[in-house]
Design a protein around this motif. Sequence first.
Motif, PDB file in Angstrom:
ATOM      1  N   UNK A   1       0.819  -1.214   0.000  1.00  0.00           N
ATOM      2  CA  UNK A   1       0.000   0.000   0.000  1.00  0.00           C
ATOM      3  C   UNK A   1       0.854   1.266   0.000  1.00  0.00           C
ATOM      4  N   UNK A   2       2.047   1.212   0.575  1.00  0.00           N
ATOM      5  CA  UNK A   2       2.918   2.386   0.526  1.00  0.00           C
ATOM      6  C   UNK A   2       3.347   2.680  -0.908  1.00  0.00           C
ATOM      7  N   UNK A   3       3.453   1.642  -1.729  1.00  0.00           N
ATOM      8  CA  UNK A   3       3.774   1.848  -3.135  1.00  0.00           C
ATOM      9  C   UNK A   3       2.600   2.505  -3.865  1.00  0.00           C
ATOM     10  N   UNK A   4       1.392   2.028  -3.577  1.00  0.00           N
ATOM     11  CA  UNK A   4       0.201   2.620  -4.207  1.00  0.00           C
ATOM     12  C   UNK A   4       0.040   4.078  -3.790  1.00  0.00           C
ATOM     13  N   UNK A   5       0.341   4.379  -2.530  1.00  0.00           N
ATOM     14  CA  UNK A   5       0.224   5.760  -2.058  1.00  0.00           C
ATOM     15  C   UNK A   5       1.193   6.690  -2.785  1.00  0.00           C
ATOM     16  N   UNK A   6       2.316   6.129  -3.239  1.00  0.00           N
ATOM     17  CA  UNK A   6       3.299   6.923  -3.970  1.00  0.00           C
ATOM     18  C   UNK A   6       3.018   6.958  -5.467  1.00  0.00           C
ATOM     19  N   UNK A   7       1.941   6.292  -5.897  1.00  0.00           N
ATOM     20  CA  UNK A   7       1.532   6.383  -7.292  1.00  0.00           C
ATOM     21  C   UNK A   7       1.904   5.215  -8.166  1.00  0.00           C
ATOM     22  N   UNK A   8       2.471   4.152  -7.591  1.00  0.00           N
ATOM     23  CA  UNK A   8       2.826   2.995  -8.401  1.00  0.00           C
ATOM     24  C   UNK A   8       1.590   2.150  -8.687  1.00  0.00           C
ATOM     25  N   UNK A   9       1.450   1.715  -9.907  1.00  0.00           N
ATOM     26  CA  UNK A   9       0.302   0.897 -10.287  1.00  0.00           C
ATOM     27  C   UNK A   9       0.577  -0.556  -9.922  1.00  0.00           C
ATOM     28  N   UNK A  10      -0.312  -1.130  -9.121  1.00  0.00           N
ATOM     29  CA  UNK A  10      -0.148  -2.503  -8.670  1.00  0.00           C
ATOM     30  C   UNK A  10      -1.017  -3.437  -9.509  1.00  0.00           C
ATOM     31  N   UNK A  11      -0.490  -4.596  -9.780  1.00  0.00           N
ATOM     32  CA  UNK A  11      -1.225  -5.583 -10.555  1.00  0.00           C
ATOM     33  C   UNK A  11      -2.362  -6.165  -9.721  1.00  0.00           C
ATOM     34  N   UNK A  12      -3.604  -6.159 -10.224  1.00  0.00           N
ATOM     35  CA  UNK A  12      -4.704  -6.735  -9.444  1.00  0.00           C
ATOM     36  C   UNK A  12      -4.557  -8.247  -9.310  1.00  0.00           C
ATOM     37  N   UNK A  13      -4.765  -8.740  -8.107  1.00  0.00           N
ATOM     38  CA  UNK A  13      -4.678 -10.179  -7.826  1.00  0.00           C
ATOM     39  C   UNK A  13      -6.074 -10.714  -7.553  1.00  0.00           C
ATOM     40  N   UNK A  14      -6.667 -11.321  -8.540  1.00  0.00           N
ATOM     41  CA  UNK A  14      -8.045 -11.797  -8.405  1.00  0.00           C
ATOM     42  C   UNK A  14      -8.085 -13.063  -7.551  1.00  0.00           C
ATOM     43  N   UNK A  15      -8.959 -13.035  -6.537  1.00  0.00           N
ATOM     44  CA  UNK A  15      -9.079 -14.197  -5.668  1.00  0.00           C
ATOM     45  C   UNK A  15     -10.233 -15.101  -6.072  1.00  0.00           C
ATOM     46  N   UNK A  16     -11.174 -14.597  -6.873  1.00  0.00           N
ATOM     47  CA  UNK A  16     -12.301 -15.433  -7.255  1.00  0.00           C
ATOM     48  C   UNK A  16     -11.849 -16.625  -8.098  1.00  0.00           C
ATOM     49  N   UNK A  17     -10.834 -16.415  -8.938  1.00  0.00           N
ATOM     50  CA  UNK A  17     -10.325 -17.518  -9.747  1.00  0.00           C
ATOM     51  C   UNK A  17      -9.666 -18.587  -8.887  1.00  0.00           C
ATOM     52  N   UNK A  18      -8.883 -18.162  -7.896  1.00  0.00           N
ATOM     53  CA  UNK A  18      -8.240 -19.118  -7.000  1.00  0.00           C
ATOM     54  C   UNK A  18      -9.268 -19.936  -6.238  1.00  0.00           C
ATOM     55  N   UNK A  19     -10.258 -19.264  -5.693  1.00  0.00           N
ATOM     56  CA  UNK A  19     -11.261 -19.945  -4.869  1.00  0.00           C
ATOM     57  C   UNK A  19     -12.125 -20.877  -5.704  1.00  0.00           C
TER      58      UNK A  19
END
Length: 394
Positions: free
Chosen positions: A47-65
């Motif tokens: 989250x500190x990376x997101x706060x600084x403006x870095x785009x994070x890759x979404x990690x979908x959990x519905x596929x895993x479950x």
Amino acid sequence: MDITVIGGGYAGLSCALRLAWRARKQGTPARIRLLNPRSVLVERIRLHQASAGQRLRPRRIDDLLRRCGVELVAGKVEAVDRAARTIQVDGASMHWDRLVLAMGSRIARSDVPGAAEHTLAPEPDTAGAVHNRFRSLQPGSHVAVVGGGLTAIESAGEIAEAFPHLRVHLVSREPVASGFGTRARRHVLDALGRKLGVDVHEGVSVRSVSATRLETSGGPIAFDACLWAAGFEPPPLPRQLEVALDARGRALVDGALRSLSDEAIYAVGDIASFRAPPGQCVPMGCKSAMPMGAHAAENLARELRGDAPAPFDYALLFYCVSLGRRDGLVQWADDEGNLTGRMLTGWRAALFKEAICRSTWWALKIEARGHRGVVWKRSGRATATVGLHDRQSA
């Protein structure tokens, strides 16, 4: 048996995925639900990376479950009835035989007057707003980051690196990085101060917050924006359940990770508190949340086949912290969990930390495929039996 896991973070996913394949392989099927307000994993460690403006890759959990046959219920928990064994989610009522509390924690801002009203927090729903606020500031503006732990350190470093035109202040009541050894702490302070230009204020207690400044024990500190990262608190659900709590509001659990008030309720991750720590004191964060979730799943699998639960055993291996994108610190722990061992610093530590962050998702994907992806070090000193002594002394 109906088993409901509340929370789709590191602990909740580790529990649901491990339990699904363990129950299937031992031939004791169960209905497993995971309740979470979103269908992606919030990587709190980024989250500190997101706060600084870095785009994070979404990690979908519905596929895993879905791969494991775990039902994802996307919604907000409105109420839980211990006596009736029911849970209300967006107006719908669901039955449970076993409940796993895995909702994690949130930034605590209620203890200092004005903090909730006048500061930002690195939370899942606010990271974008935090970044936009920093981006809108004029050159020379002052940003205060309150806290001396890993979240505050990483946030201050990330902001200073991403916005070199801003003046960043790190304000901490305790020594910054106090849990590390002397040499390791020196590296953190040097990286923040000399390399990134962060002004570090140690031994300074924040007494109140206004719209433009911190009132502290060392005098006022003016700011144009303030990020609050001075500690965590659990969500209110354990209190609403009326289970035994520690002074911070976390659910007290026995060695098997079951509530001291109700053996049908497990608590894992940041929301859980050991009455008597097994082996070593268990720190907060994904480093312990994932092992706790996987171990609770193993005990639930034991319940399904009629066996007694096993005690949770944990030993700290190391701590790592990023200091911007090109520097970091890793320090290994001794047998007692003290950070006194060898160190890794600089770009090698930054790469190590990035690998650790990525490994959490890799581990969950391995669990979804029916293998042990969540592994951890044991102290070998956990009690042989669980539950009876804890409950008699509660």
